[in-house]
Design a protein around this motif. Structure first.
Motif, PDB file in Angstrom:
ATOM      1  N   UNK A  63     -22.157 -43.358  80.420  1.00  0.00           N
ATOM      2  CA  UNK A  63     -23.330 -44.146  80.801  1.00  0.00           C
ATOM      3  C   UNK A  63     -23.046 -45.630  80.637  1.00  0.00           C
ATOM      4  N   UNK A  64     -22.418 -45.997  79.538  1.00  0.00           N
ATOM      5  CA  UNK A  64     -22.098 -47.411  79.304  1.00  0.00           C
ATOM      6  C   UNK A  64     -21.180 -47.948  80.404  1.00  0.00           C
ATOM      7  N   UNK A  89     -20.876 -46.757  83.452  1.00  0.00           N
ATOM      8  CA  UNK A  89     -21.632 -46.787  84.707  1.00  0.00           C
ATOM      9  C   UNK A  89     -22.503 -48.032  84.783  1.00  0.00           C
ATOM     10  N   UNK A  90     -23.075 -48.436  83.657  1.00  0.00           N
ATOM     11  CA  UNK A  90     -23.896 -49.649  83.617  1.00  0.00           C
ATOM     12  C   UNK A  90     -23.039 -50.899  83.841  1.00  0.00           C
ATOM     13  N   UNK A  91     -21.850 -50.906  83.281  1.00  0.00           N
ATOM     14  CA  UNK A  91     -20.944 -52.041  83.482  1.00  0.00           C
ATOM     15  C   UNK A  91     -20.583 -52.173  84.957  1.00  0.00           C
ATOM     16  N   UNK A  92     -20.298 -51.089  85.618  1.00  0.00           N
ATOM     17  CA  UNK A  92     -19.982 -51.118  87.051  1.00  0.00           C
ATOM     18  C   UNK A  92     -21.208 -51.503  87.872  1.00  0.00           C
ATOM     19  N   UNK A 135     -28.414 -38.991  86.800  1.00  0.00           N
ATOM     20  CA  UNK A 135     -27.304 -38.436  86.019  1.00  0.00           C
ATOM     21  C   UNK A 135     -27.494 -38.587  84.515  1.00  0.00           C
ATOM     22  N   UNK A 136     -28.121 -39.715  84.101  1.00  0.00           N
ATOM     23  CA  UNK A 136     -28.172 -39.998  82.664  1.00  0.00           C
ATOM     24  C   UNK A 136     -29.574 -40.141  82.070  1.00  0.00           C
ATOM     25  N   UNK A 191     -31.428 -49.926  77.942  1.00  0.00           N
ATOM     26  CA  UNK A 191     -30.872 -48.604  77.639  1.00  0.00           C
ATOM     27  C   UNK A 191     -29.396 -48.708  77.273  1.00  0.00           C
ATOM     28  N   UNK A 192     -28.661 -49.527  77.990  1.00  0.00           N
ATOM     29  CA  UNK A 192     -27.235 -49.685  77.693  1.00  0.00           C
ATOM     30  C   UNK A 192     -27.033 -50.276  76.301  1.00  0.00           C
ATOM     31  N   UNK A 193     -27.879 -51.223  75.946  1.00  0.00           N
ATOM     32  CA  UNK A 193     -27.781 -51.841  74.622  1.00  0.00           C
ATOM     33  C   UNK A 193     -28.050 -50.825  73.514  1.00  0.00           C
TER      34      UNK A 193
END
Length: 235
Positions: free
Chosen positions: A115-116, A118-121, A141-142, A176-178
């Motif tokens: 997930x992390x 995917x967020x970066x991309x 997906x997440x 969410x990524x954080x």
């Protein structure tokens, strides 16, 4: 004449008693047969589940599928020491990211790092249409309930993403990524630094397949070493 009548009466009495008994026996036999069928079906499902589980573990630990292991052995111990300085330094190094991802797979929590990433991309996308498409893919997906790789987020964070998913921005998943980043940093990262995967790399030792263990379950791959891989035995 009386003898004949008495004999006939006794015969009917025997017949009336015998019929319910026969019906009862047939009924009992059908019930036992039904129970046996259910038990065999349940056993077959359980055995197939164990077989699939064993095959999944085998694929993760088979030397031929450990493509990243050969790459990791070329990482110098000096480089791996930097990974222990901070979680950010670990993720910013390609080899460190690969090693950490492999470690999370041993704990069956790789959805967090996936997930992390995917967020970066996602934050690098420039086309508006791609933003909408990629945001929906990440959400399905997440984020959404029962997603294939659902990450552990609080209700409030998930609700905000759900409401904004129809008109997403490049910052839709920042919160969410954080949260997932902090979870990995405070939990998984500390265990990674004590793991054989990291310690062997830091000491320059060749990597070996590791036992996979889902922390939420009470069994390990080693418990199924004696299970045969022939599918026929389960059928």
């Amino acid at each position: 004449m009386e003898t004949t009548l008495v004999f006939f009466s006794q015969l009917r009495m025997c017949e009336s008693k015998e019929k319910p008994f026969v019906d009862l026996m047939h009924s009992s036999g059908r019930e036992r047969k039904s129970d046996e069928v259910k038990i065999r079906a349940k056993e077959k499902r359980n055995r197939l589940s164990l077989l699939l589980l064993k095959q999944e573990f085998h694929e993760e630990t088979h030397p031929c599928t450990s493509g990243h292991l050969a790459k990791d052995t070329r990482i110098s111990p000096e480089e791996t020491l930097k990974w222990g300085e901070s979680f950010d330094k670990l993720l910013s190094h390609k080899g460190g990211l690969e090693a950490f991802t492999r470690f999370l797979k041993t704990e069956f929590s790789e959805e967090n790092i996936e997930f992390w990433k995917a967020c970066e991309d996602f934050k690098k996308i420039k086309e508006p249409q791609q933003i909408i498409h990629k945001a929906k893919t990440i959400y399905e997906r997440f984020i959404q309930t029962d997603a294939p790789q659902e990450v552990n987020l609080d209700f409030h964070t998930k609700e905000i993403i759900t409401k904004s998913i129809t008109q997403p921005t490049l910052h839709s998943f920042d919160a969410a990524q954080s949260k997932v980043y902090r979870l990995m940093e405070q939990d998984s990262y500390t265990r990674f630094l004590k793991s054989d995967i990291y310690l062997n790399l830091r000491e320059g030792k060749p990597q070996r397949p590791t036992n996979l263990r889902r922390r939420s379950r009470s069994f390990t791959y080693n418990e199924f070493q004696d299970v045969k891989s022939d599918v026929a035995i389960w059928l």
